[in-house]
Motif scaffolding. Structure first.
Motif, PDB file in Angstrom:
ATOM      1  N   GLU A  55       0.845  -1.198   0.000  1.00  0.00           N
ATOM      2  CA  GLU A  55       0.000   0.000   0.000  1.00  0.00           C
ATOM      3  C   GLU A  55       0.884   1.253   0.000  1.00  0.00           C
ATOM      4  OE1 GLU A  55      -3.625  -1.766   2.758  1.00  0.00           O
ATOM      5  OE2 GLU A  55      -1.771  -1.044   3.693  1.00  0.00           O
ATOM      6  N   TRP A  56       0.334   2.335  -0.556  1.00  0.00           N
ATOM      7  CA  TRP A  56       1.095   3.582  -0.679  1.00  0.00           C
ATOM      8  C   TRP A  56       0.536   4.633   0.265  1.00  0.00           C
ATOM      9  CZ3 TRP A  56       5.441   3.735  -3.664  1.00  0.00           C
ATOM     10  CH2 TRP A  56       5.626   2.638  -4.516  1.00  0.00           C
ATOM     11  N   LEU A  57       1.439   5.392   0.882  1.00  0.00           N
ATOM     12  CA  LEU A  57       1.029   6.413   1.846  1.00  0.00           C
ATOM     13  C   LEU A  57       0.524   7.655   1.118  1.00  0.00           C
ATOM     14  CD1 LEU A  57       0.784   7.329   4.761  1.00  0.00           C
ATOM     15  CD2 LEU A  57       3.162   8.130   4.639  1.00  0.00           C
ATOM     16  N   VAL A  58      -0.699   8.045   1.455  1.00  0.00           N
ATOM     17  CA  VAL A  58      -1.354   9.194   0.848  1.00  0.00           C
ATOM     18  C   VAL A  58      -1.861  10.094   1.972  1.00  0.00           C
ATOM     19  CG1 VAL A  58      -3.356   9.912  -0.536  1.00  0.00           C
ATOM     20  CG2 VAL A  58      -2.015   7.907  -1.218  1.00  0.00           C
ATOM     21  N   THR A  59      -1.805  11.402   1.747  1.00  0.00           N
ATOM     22  CA  THR A  59      -2.336  12.346   2.724  1.00  0.00           C
ATOM     23  C   THR A  59      -3.489  13.128   2.104  1.00  0.00           C
ATOM     24  OG1 THR A  59      -0.845  14.157   2.082  1.00  0.00           O
ATOM     25  CG2 THR A  59      -0.042  12.609   3.758  1.00  0.00           C
ATOM     26  N   ARG A  60      -4.208  13.836   2.976  1.00  0.00           N
ATOM     27  CA  ARG A  60      -5.225  14.768   2.494  1.00  0.00           C
ATOM     28  C   ARG A  60      -4.794  16.182   2.897  1.00  0.00           C
ATOM     29  NH1 ARG A  60     -10.024  13.852   0.620  1.00  0.00           N
ATOM     30  NH2 ARG A  60     -10.214  11.799   1.577  1.00  0.00           N
ATOM     31  N   ARG A  61      -4.847  17.086   1.956  1.00  0.00           N
ATOM     32  CA  ARG A  61      -4.370  18.444   2.202  1.00  0.00           C
ATOM     33  C   ARG A  61      -5.238  19.177   3.223  1.00  0.00           C
ATOM     34  NH1 ARG A  61      -0.509  20.507  -0.460  1.00  0.00           N
ATOM     35  NH2 ARG A  61      -1.253  22.643  -0.191  1.00  0.00           N
ATOM     36  N   ALA A  62      -4.574  19.751   4.233  1.00  0.00           N
ATOM     37  CA  ALA A  62      -5.285  20.478   5.282  1.00  0.00           C
ATOM     38  C   ALA A  62      -5.471  21.951   4.941  1.00  0.00           C
ATOM     39  CB  ALA A  62      -4.530  20.353   6.599  1.00  0.00           C
ATOM     40  N   SER A  64      -5.313  25.306   1.835  1.00  0.00           N
ATOM     41  CA  SER A  64      -5.354  25.723   0.433  1.00  0.00           C
ATOM     42  C   SER A  64      -3.939  26.024  -0.015  1.00  0.00           C
ATOM     43  CB  SER A  64      -6.227  26.969   0.274  1.00  0.00           C
ATOM     44  OG  SER A  64      -7.568  26.676   0.580  1.00  0.00           O
ATOM     45  N   PRO A  65      -3.687  25.877  -1.309  1.00  0.00           N
ATOM     46  CA  PRO A  65      -4.624  25.501  -2.370  1.00  0.00           C
ATOM     47  C   PRO A  65      -4.896  23.996  -2.399  1.00  0.00           C
ATOM     48  CG  PRO A  65      -2.464  25.879  -3.278  1.00  0.00           C
ATOM     49  CD  PRO A  65      -2.352  26.229  -1.829  1.00  0.00           C
ATOM     50  N   ALA A  66      -5.949  23.631  -3.100  1.00  0.00           N
ATOM     51  CA  ALA A  66      -6.368  22.231  -3.254  1.00  0.00           C
ATOM     52  C   ALA A  66      -6.701  21.583  -1.914  1.00  0.00           C
ATOM     53  CB  ALA A  66      -5.314  21.422  -3.995  1.00  0.00           C
ATOM     54  N   LYS A  67      -7.175  22.377  -0.961  1.00  0.00           N
ATOM     55  CA  LYS A  67      -7.552  21.859   0.355  1.00  0.00           C
ATOM     56  C   LYS A  67      -8.593  20.746   0.224  1.00  0.00           C
ATOM     57  CE  LYS A  67      -9.490  23.310   4.802  1.00  0.00           C
ATOM     58  NZ  LYS A  67      -9.991  24.462   5.608  1.00  0.00           N
ATOM     59  N   GLY A  68      -8.377  19.654   0.937  1.00  0.00           N
ATOM     60  CA  GLY A  68      -9.327  18.539   0.937  1.00  0.00           C
ATOM     61  C   GLY A  68      -9.040  17.479  -0.095  1.00  0.00           C
ATOM     62  N   THR A  69      -8.147  17.743  -1.048  1.00  0.00           N
ATOM     63  CA  THR A  69      -7.821  16.737  -2.050  1.00  0.00           C
ATOM     64  C   THR A  69      -6.676  15.859  -1.559  1.00  0.00           C
ATOM     65  OG1 THR A  69      -6.234  18.169  -3.195  1.00  0.00           O
ATOM     66  CG2 THR A  69      -8.531  18.278  -3.917  1.00  0.00           C
ATOM     67  N   LEU A  70      -6.449  14.765  -2.244  1.00  0.00           N
ATOM     68  CA  LEU A  70      -5.364  13.876  -1.869  1.00  0.00           C
ATOM     69  C   LEU A  70      -4.016  14.458  -2.277  1.00  0.00           C
ATOM     70  CD1 LEU A  70      -6.734  10.300  -2.667  1.00  0.00           C
ATOM     71  CD2 LEU A  70      -6.997  11.691  -0.606  1.00  0.00           C
ATOM     72  N   ASP A  71      -2.983  14.016  -1.566  1.00  0.00           N
ATOM     73  CA  ASP A  71      -1.635  14.523  -1.788  1.00  0.00           C
ATOM     74  C   ASP A  71      -0.653  13.426  -1.403  1.00  0.00           C
ATOM     75  OD1 ASP A  71       0.382  16.296  -2.414  1.00  0.00           O
ATOM     76  OD2 ASP A  71      -0.015  17.688  -0.770  1.00  0.00           O
ATOM     77  N   LEU A  72       0.615  13.675  -1.654  1.00  0.00           N
ATOM     78  CA  LEU A  72       1.696  12.812  -1.182  1.00  0.00           C
ATOM     79  C   LEU A  72       2.551  13.627  -0.219  1.00  0.00           C
ATOM     80  CD1 LEU A  72       2.769  11.162  -4.567  1.00  0.00           C
ATOM     81  CD2 LEU A  72       1.410  10.105  -2.740  1.00  0.00           C
ATOM     82  N   ASP A 141       0.823  20.057   7.355  1.00  0.00           N
ATOM     83  CA  ASP A 141      -0.036  20.308   6.193  1.00  0.00           C
ATOM     84  C   ASP A 141      -0.991  19.161   5.877  1.00  0.00           C
ATOM     85  OD1 ASP A 141       1.165  22.749   5.837  1.00  0.00           O
ATOM     86  OD2 ASP A 141       2.573  22.058   4.312  1.00  0.00           O
ATOM     87  N   ALA A 142      -0.886  18.058   6.601  1.00  0.00           N
ATOM     88  CA  ALA A 142      -1.718  16.880   6.328  1.00  0.00           C
ATOM     89  C   ALA A 142      -2.896  16.801   7.308  1.00  0.00           C
ATOM     90  CB  ALA A 142      -0.879  15.614   6.425  1.00  0.00           C
ATOM     91  N   ASP A 157      -7.806  12.244  -8.300  1.00  0.00           N
ATOM     92  CA  ASP A 157      -8.128  12.518  -6.899  1.00  0.00           C
ATOM     93  C   ASP A 157      -7.107  13.446  -6.243  1.00  0.00           C
ATOM     94  OD1 ASP A 157     -10.375  10.907  -6.965  1.00  0.00           O
ATOM     95  OD2 ASP A 157      -9.361   9.150  -6.148  1.00  0.00           O
ATOM     96  N   PHE A 158      -5.973  13.672  -6.907  1.00  0.00           N
ATOM     97  CA  PHE A 158      -4.903  14.495  -6.349  1.00  0.00           C
ATOM     98  C   PHE A 158      -5.005  15.904  -6.925  1.00  0.00           C
ATOM     99  CE2 PHE A 158      -3.758  10.171  -5.779  1.00  0.00           C
ATOM    100  CZ  PHE A 158      -3.006  10.112  -4.611  1.00  0.00           C
ATOM    101  N   GLY A 159      -5.177  16.906  -6.046  1.00  0.00           N
ATOM    102  CA  GLY A 159      -5.507  18.251  -6.493  1.00  0.00           C
ATOM    103  C   GLY A 159      -4.371  19.061  -7.066  1.00  0.00           C
ATOM    104  N   LEU A 160      -3.132  18.654  -6.814  1.00  0.00           N
ATOM    105  CA  LEU A 160      -1.983  19.396  -7.333  1.00  0.00           C
ATOM    106  C   LEU A 160      -1.490  18.761  -8.627  1.00  0.00           C
ATOM    107  CD1 LEU A 160      -0.044  19.935  -3.980  1.00  0.00           C
ATOM    108  CD2 LEU A 160      -1.815  21.351  -5.022  1.00  0.00           C
ATOM    109  N   ARG A 161      -1.224  19.595  -9.608  1.00  0.00           N
ATOM    110  CA  ARG A 161      -0.919  19.104 -10.958  1.00  0.00           C
ATOM    111  C   ARG A 161       0.281  18.163 -10.999  1.00  0.00           C
ATOM    112  NH1 ARG A 161       0.160  23.867 -14.725  1.00  0.00           N
ATOM    113  NH2 ARG A 161       2.172  23.831 -13.647  1.00  0.00           N
TER     114      ARG A 161
END
Length: 199
Positions: A55-62, A64-72, A141-142, A157-161
């Motif tokens: 499994e891969w570790l994923v965070t959710r942005r706490a 802005s920008p892209a608040k609430g989307t998935l991140d690494l 930030d997570a 699902d990941f808000g940052l390009r």
């Protein structure tokens, strides 16, 4: 007419002159003291962390920008810090995990909106191993940390390009073409495409 990336700097940061004008597409020059200020890419890191269950570790942005989307996990490199030190620090700050090994994978250019300014960045992706992945604590930030199977990862699902493209590359390495077939819906669409640099 395209706005110059340094348009918010109306005065020379060296002498204070108001005669601080566009020099070229990424710099401004003071007509009084001759100082030239260049806008260069800021270095940022991204961590790809896989546990023993695949499994891969994923965070959710706490934030802005892209608040609430998935991140690494990851973030900007500090002064006098190597990229390897930076990614280890960011992982520790956002998840509480201690990185024991890093392996550089690739880089992606990006632009981040912050304080009314478009900041060019170069995002360095690392595969990281950690000492113990049994306890992960979301902080800094997570807003949330989670382990997702490869088939659950969806770039949309990941808000940052750059993060979205990085996830797409990760999936392509495993030969998965339909990257969103197994989307969990844990992310959300976001118009923002930038990570906000934090002090």
């Amino acid at each position: 007419m395209k706005t110059h990336p340094l348009h918010i700097f109306s005065h020379c940061p060296k002498c204070g002159s108001a005669r601080f004008t566009d020099n070229d597409e990424r710099s401004r020059r003071c007509e009084d003291c001759g100082f030239v200020y260049y806008l260069n890419a800021s270095g940022s890191t991204v961590a790809l962390i896989e546990n023993s269950r695949g499994e891969w570790l994923v965070t959710r942005r706490a934030k802005s920008p892209a608040k609430g989307t998935l991140d690494l996990p990851g973030g900007f490199i500090d002064f006098c810090e190597t990229a390897e030190e930076g990614v280890a620090r960011e992982v520790r700050e956002e998840t509480g995990l201690e990185v024991t090994h890093v392996e550089y994978l690739w880089s992606l250019p990006n632009t981040y909106e912050y304080g009314g300014m478009t900041i060019p960045t170069i995002d360095l992706f690392f595969r990281c191993r950690v000492a113990d992945d049994s306890v992960v604590t979301a902080c800094d930030d997570a807003a949330e940390c989670m382990w997702l199977r490869r088939e659950e990862l969806c770039p949309a699902d990941f808000g940052l390009r750059s993060i979205s493209e990085g996830v797409r590359r990760l999936l392509s390495m495993s030969g998965r073409q339909d990257a969103c077939a197994g989307s969990t819906g844990r992310g959300q669409a976001a118009a923002d495409t930038a990570r906000s640099p934090q002090p």
